[in-house]
Design a protein around this motif. Structure first.
Motif, PDB file in Angstrom:
ATOM      1  N   ARG A  68       2.625   5.789   5.154  1.00 60.87           N
ATOM      2  CA  ARG A  68       1.307   5.638   4.483  1.00 60.87           C
ATOM      3  C   ARG A  68       0.128   5.749   5.448  1.00 60.87           C
ATOM      4  NH1 ARG A  68       3.254  -0.283   2.683  1.00 60.87           N
ATOM      5  NH2 ARG A  68       3.442  -1.258   4.739  1.00 60.87           N
ATOM      6  N   ASN A  69       0.356   5.427   6.702  1.00 64.14           N
ATOM      7  CA  ASN A  69      -0.802   5.406   7.611  1.00 64.14           C
ATOM      8  C   ASN A  69      -1.001   6.715   8.387  1.00 64.14           C
ATOM      9  OD1 ASN A  69      -1.705   2.777   6.964  1.00 64.14           O
ATOM     10  ND2 ASN A  69      -0.039   1.913   8.181  1.00 64.14           N
ATOM     11  N   HIS A  74      -1.833   7.174   0.588  1.00 65.30           N
ATOM     12  CA  HIS A  74      -2.304   5.781   0.741  1.00 65.30           C
ATOM     13  C   HIS A  74      -3.325   5.520  -0.372  1.00 65.30           C
ATOM     14  CE1 HIS A  74      -3.788   2.027   2.205  1.00 65.30           C
ATOM     15  NE2 HIS A  74      -3.107   2.085   3.334  1.00 65.30           N
ATOM     16  N   ASP A 114       0.845  -1.193   0.000  1.00 67.08           N
ATOM     17  CA  ASP A 114       0.000   0.000   0.000  1.00 67.08           C
ATOM     18  C   ASP A 114       0.884   1.248   0.000  1.00 67.08           C
ATOM     19  OD1 ASP A 114      -2.672  -1.078   0.139  1.00 67.08           O
ATOM     20  OD2 ASP A 114      -2.286  -1.672   2.220  1.00 67.08           O
ATOM     21  N   GLY A 115       0.392   2.295  -0.668  1.00 70.73           N
ATOM     22  CA  GLY A 115       1.110   3.576  -0.616  1.00 70.73           C
ATOM     23  C   GLY A 115       1.784   3.877  -1.940  1.00 70.73           C
ATOM     24  N   GLY A 155      -4.258   7.084   6.935  1.00 76.58           N
ATOM     25  CA  GLY A 155      -4.231   6.945   5.479  1.00 76.58           C
ATOM     26  C   GLY A 155      -4.903   8.107   4.755  1.00 76.58           C
TER      27      GLY A 155
END
Lengths: 365, 365, 365, 365
Positions: free
Chosen positions: C314-315, C342, C254-255, C319
Motif C-alpha cells: 500500500r505504501n 491506498h 489501509d489499502g 501511497g
C-alpha cells in the motif's frame, strides 16, 4: 562510499535479518556488503532467496547481493557483522566468527548469559561495552592480534522494560520489586512460520516459550554495575531486585506493550510528577555521543489516558523511542505504567545498529 | 409453561440484553415475556428493533415480543427482571422498578457500591443473597408488602478474578496481595458503537475507563464477609488486602484473560500442586443447589503450557466455567496464574441468570 | 514560506482531514494555515480538538492552529481549500465556499455527478481539469471576478479500479465489460465511529452503503471524453461499457484490494504480456508536469503469485502508486487481475493534494 | 451402541480430521473407533497426539483411542472411513484402503477428477452416488467380493458456490456464465502451520494455490448429469458454462464468503423475487431421505442489506446450511449475490458425514 565501515548480516532471510537490512540501507556509517543465510539460499541473489515480509520495500542496496553461507571466510572484509540467526544455529556460527577475529552484534540468546559478553540495550547500559574495550586493550597490550568479540542484544521485551528504569534508578535509587505483564507483537516470533494465523485471530496466547525467564534474568544483568576490572557484570541478586514477568502474544504486528509495576527501595518513593519529569529529562549516552540512530527523546512520556498504543506510537523516533504512559500510583508497589517499544527495532535489529554506532563512536570497530 | 417464573429484560437491544435473551430462550424455569428498550424501539417487534450481533441466531421466543418502554407498569407480571441497561439510564429506571416492588438483577454499575445491595458472582459469594432474604423476612415480619430489590452482577473482569480466589481463601486463608493485568474482549464494550475497528486492528488499547477502580473496589466487597445482622457486607480494608489492576483491550471477541499474582497472608504458602488440587476440587454452592446453569466444574485447571486461551476455552460449561492455567510460583508474591472467563456469560448476563436460579432455589422469587 | 500557496482544510478532525494535514505538512508548494471543523472544535487548538488516529504523529505545523468554523469568511486567504467534510455537511458548506470565489478540492460525494464539476483521479483523467480552465477563461473574458470552483476526488475504490484501465484503453481501445469485487480497508469508513470492532473481528461485511453505485457510475465519468466545448464530460453509456461492482469490508486498516475482470471491445484482445508491458510503461501526465507527489511508476506490475497485498504494497510511492498483480486470462471476459491502491492517499486525500499540484502547474490557482 | 456403523478417520490430527471427530462424536448412526495419523502419532492416545485447535472441546469418545498408522489392516472393522489426509499422503493411502475393500469418503483432492469417482456436495448432487451403487451391483452380479470405493468431497469454496445453483438450474435452466470472487477463512489452510499470523493481520492474501482451478473445474463435474450407464459424469463443456474464479484469503476463522454473478442461458431471465423464492423453496434430497445432518432449510435467503456474514451466519443449521443474501440484478450478467458457507462443515468434514448418512440411507454401506 569512502570511510564507511563494511557490514555483514547473518540470518539475512529471517525476520530480524530483514530488519537489519532495512536499517543498514543508506546508513551514513555502514555499507552492507555481505549477507549470510542457509545453504538453501547461498549462491542466489538476495531478492530471489528471501521471502520479504517487511512493510517497507526491499532496499535496492541488498537486492543483488549474492548470499553466502554463514562462514567467517566469506565475511573477512567486514568491520562488523550483525547476527539475526536463529538460536539453533547462532551458537556454533557466532563462535566460529568470533574466533576468526570478527566483531559480532547478535540478536540470538546463545551468549547473553556469558559473563564476559556484554548484554546491551544501547539506550540503557552502553557502559557495559567497556568489557569489549578492556578485552581489546588487553590483547593489544599483550601484542596479540585483535580479537573478535560478541555483543548481545537483549531480549525484545526486556529492552522495553529496562528503558524507563535506567533514569529512574539513576535518580531515585534502586528498584527492589518489578513486575511486568506483556502484550507482545507477533513479529517477535519470526516468519518461519511464526505465530499461526488461527492462533492469533480472535485470540491471545498467554505463553511465549522462555520469555519470562529471559526477562527476569536479563534485567538483572542489564541494570547491574560492571565489575571493577571491567571484565564482566556483577548480576543483581534476588535480594537486590525481585522481577516477575508474565508474557502474552496478542494480535499486533509490531510493538510490545508492557504493564509494569515497580517499587523503589528508598523511602519515601518519589511522586508521580517527579517520575514523569525524570523520564522526560533523560538523554541517553548514545545521543550524547552523536550516534546516527540515537533518539533525541529516549523516553516519550504520554499524557493521554489510553496511550501508548502500538499502532499509534511504535514508530516514534523510527522505532528507537520508547513510550511510557498511564504513570500512576500502585496500591501494592509504588507505581504502575504502560511501556511500549518497537520489538524489532529498539527490541532487536535497531539496538544492534545503535550498538555498532556506539562502537564506532568509541573506536572499538 | 406452567410453573415457570415470568422474566423481563431491560436494555433488551444492547449487547448484555441480547445475551440475556439468548440465555433465557428455552430456559426450564424462566419464561421471557417482557422486553424493555428505548422509546425509539418501543412499540416495535423485537426482531425489527434490534441490531442482533450475537453469533447464535435470535431465538424465536423473543422475535415477536413487542418492545415496551422501560417503565415498571409494563413489567408488573414479572417475577424477575434482568437489567442490561447502560449506566446512564440504569440508575433512575432500576430505582423506579425496585420501588414498584420488582426484583431486579442488574448488570449496571450504578448500585454495586450500595451497602445493602448484594454484589454477586454466583460461583463465589451466593451467601451475600442473605441480605435480600433478610430484607424480605423483615418486611414480612412487619406486615409490609413484599419489597422490590436490586442485586448487582459484578464487573465482568472482576468475576474472572475472584472465581479462583474463593476456594483458595477458604482453604489457605486470606490473600493479602493481589495483582491482575487483563486482556479484555471487545464485546465487553457493547455495540453502540463499542470499540472502533480502527482502534483494535493490529493494536491494543491499554485503558478501559473506570475498569481498574471497579476491579480493585468490587473485589473487596465480593470476598468480604456479611455483617452479623446480614444487612450489609463489611468491605475488606486495604490492610486486609491490596489489589492492583491494569486493564487492556485486545482483539478478542469474547473471553477476558487475566494474568494474576497473589500472596497468602499465612506462611508458609501452599505448594503449586496444593493450589491446583484446591481449585480442581471446588464445587460452587449453586451447583450443590442444583441450579440449571451452574457449572459442574467451577474452575477448570489446565495443564497445557499455553492455556487457557479465549478461542479454545471461553465456552467451557457454556461460558459458566472459569479456566485457570500456568499456575506457577511468583518470585515477588506467591503464585502467578492465567485466568480466563467468558465476559458476557459468567462475567455478565450468565451470572444474572444463575443468580436468578439461586433466588428461585432459595424461594426468594 | 515565500511563494507557497495558502491551503485550508475543511473537516480537519475527520479521517480524511487528518490525512490532508499529514500530506500538507512540509509540502514544498502549500502552506497549511486554516483548519475548519465543527462548532464543537472551533476555537480550540487543533491538537486539543482532534482525536488523532493516524500512525504518523500529528505534524507540528498543524498542532497550534486554532480551528475555525467551516465558513468561507475564515478561509479568504486560502488559494486552495481541501474538503474532507462528511457528505451530510459538505453540500451546503462547499457551495458557500465556491460562491465566495474559493477553489475547493473535495473528497465528498455531493457534487461528483454535477455535469460541470470535474471528477478527477489525478493519475487518470487530469485533462478533465480543462472544465475549470475553461470556466476561469470565460469569466476573465467576460470581465467577471475570478469564480470559485469545486473539483471532486473520486470514490476511493473507483480510483484503484480506473488507474490501470486508462493506459489499457489508450493502447488497446475501449473496455466494454468490467467487473470488480472489492476487499476494502476500514479506514475508508472514517473514525466517527467507523467500522465497529465487533463487526470486523473474525468477520467480513459484504456491503458498503452506496459504494457499488458510486463505482459503477463514477467509472463512466472518469473514463469518458470531454465535450468539445470543454464545459462538461460526456458520460460513457451502458452500451459503451457495462460495469458491475461487488463491495466488501475486510480487516485491513489501509489499502483497498480489487479483483477485477475486463473485456476489450476490439478483437482480438491483446496478450497477457502486452497488458503487462502497457501498464509498466505508463507515465501519468502529473509526473510529466513535474508534480511533487506524482508517482514515477504509476502502475507497479508485480510478478509474485500472491501479490499485491495491502500490508506489503500500500505504501508504494508513499501511497500514490497503484499495484497490479496476477494478470491472467479470464475464461469469461479477457483478463483477470488484482489491483491494490491506498484508499486514503491515491483514493482520497493524496489525490486531492496531487490535483492541487496539477492546478498549480497549470496556473489554475 | 447396537446398529451403529463403525467409522474410522484418517489424518485424525489435522484440521479436517479434528472436524470429522467433532461431527462423529455422539452421532446416532456412526461409532468412531479407529483413528489414523502419522507414525509420529501412532501408538499414542489421541489426546496426547493431537494439537487440538477446535473451539469445541475434544470429545471424550476420541480422547483415549490409540492412534493407528494409516494402513487398511488397522481399519478392517470400519464400515466407512473418513479421510482428512493431506494431498501429499492421501493418494497412496486411500488407494490402498480402496483396494482392501474399504469405503472411503475423502476430503483430499487426489481423486476428485477421476471419471468413476463421484465428487459430491451432498445438498447438491447426491444422485452422482449412483456411480457407487452401480459399481456395487456390478460386482455383486459378477459374484465378486464387495469392492471398496472412494467418494470425494468437493473443494470447500466450490461447495458454497454450487449450493444455490442447483435449485436455480432445476427451475430456470442452465447457467452459462458464472463468476465468483471468494473471501476465504484461514481454517481452510489447515494448522500445519496454516496461514501465518503475520500474513493475515491487517492484510488479505489475493491468492490460494490451486483454488481457482479447482473451483472452475469441479463446478463443471458437480453440476453435470450422469452418463446413461451411471459409470461416470459427463463434464459440462466450456460452451455449456464458463466459470471464472478469483480467490482470496481474509482474516476470518471459519466461513467462506463468495461474491458471485451468474447468467441463465434461457431468455428472459427470471426476476429477483423468482430467484429468491426458488432458493427458499429448495429442499435437498438428503433432507427428504431423513439424513441426520441434512439441513431443513438448505439455502437461507437473507434480506438484511449486509448479510450473510461469517461471524453471524456460518453456524446456521450447525454449519450445514448455506446463506445467500444481496440477491440483485447485475448490469453485466443476470444476477449478483453473496453466498456464505461453513468451509470445514458443508465445505469439508460435514459434507463427508452427510455423504455417509446418504450412503447409509441408500444401503450402500
Amino acid at each position: 562510499m569512502a570511510g564507511k565501515k563494511i557490514a555483514g548480516v547473518l540470518g539475512a532471510t529471517g525476520s530480524v535479518g530483514q530488519r537489519f537490512i532495512l536499517l543498514l540501507a543508506n546508513h551514513p556509517h555502514f555499507e552492507l556488503k555481505v549477507l549470510g543465510a542457509s545453504s538453501r539460499s547461498a549462491g542466489k541473489k538476495y531478492v530471489d532467496a528471501v521471502n520479504w515480509k517487511q512493510t517497507d520495500l526491499l532496499p535496492e542496496s541488498a537486492t543483488d547481493i549474492i548470499v553466502s553461507e554463514c562462514k567467517s571466510e566469506f565475511f573477512k572484509e567486514c568491520d562488523i557483522v550483525f547476527s539475526g540467526l536463529d538460536a539453533d544455529y547462532a551458537g556454533a556460527i557466532e563462535k566460529e566468527f568470533m574466533e576468526a577475529g570478527i566483531a559480532i552484534v547478535s540478536n540470538a540468546k546463545n551468549y547473553r548469559r556469558e559473563q564476559d559478553v556484554p548484554l546491551i540495550v544501547p539506550v540503557v547500559n552502553p557502559e557495559h561495552l567497556d568489557i569489549v574495550a578492556q578485552k581489546l586493550d588487553t590483547a593489544k597490550a599483550q601484542g596479540k592480534p585483535r580479537p573478535g568479540f560478541i555483543i548481545c542484544i537483549s531480549n525484545c521485551s526486556t529492552a522495553g522494560l529496562v528503558a524507563p528504569l535506567k533514569p529512574l534508578i539513576e535518580k531515585f535509587g534502586p528498584i527492589d520489586a518489578l513486575t511486568t505483564t506483556t502484550l507482545q507483537a507477533i513479529s517477535g516470533a519470526g516468519f518461519s512460520p511464526g505465530v499461526p494465523g488461527i492462533d492469533i485471530l480472535d485470540n491471545i496466547i498467554p505463553y511465549i516459550g522462555g520469555e519470562e525467564d529471559k526477562m527476569e534474568w536479563e534485567t538483572k544483568k542489564i541494570l547491574a554495575p560492571l565489575a571493577e576490572d571491567k571484565t564482566h557484570v556483577k548480576l543483581l541478586t534476588p535480594e537486590e531486585i525481585k522481577v516477575s514477568a508474565q508474557c502474552n502474544r496478542v494480535a499486533v504486528s509490531d510493538g510490545h506493550t508492557e504493564c509494569i509495576s515497580l517499587r523503589f527501595k528508598n523511602r519515601p518513593a518519589p511522586s508521580v510528577e517527579q517520575v514523569k519529569t525524570c523520564l522526560k529529562e533523560y538523554v541517553c549516552d548514545a545521543y550524547k555521543l552523536g550516534c546516527h540512530s540515537a533518539p533525541k527523546q529516549t523516553i516519550h512520556v504520554l499524557e493521554q489516558p489510553d496511550r501508548p498504543q502500538p499502532r499509534l506510537d511504535r514508530n516514534r523516533d523510527s522505532g528507537y523511542g520508547v513510550s511510557v504512559g498511564r504513570i500512576r500510583e500502585d496500591p501494592l508497589l509504588d507505581f504502575k505504567m504502560v511501556v511500549l517499544s518497537h520489538n524489532t527495532i529498539i527490541g532487536a535489529a535497531g539496538s544492534g545498529v545503535l550498538i555498532a554506532e556506539i562502537l564506532l563512536a568509541r573506536n572499538l570497530i
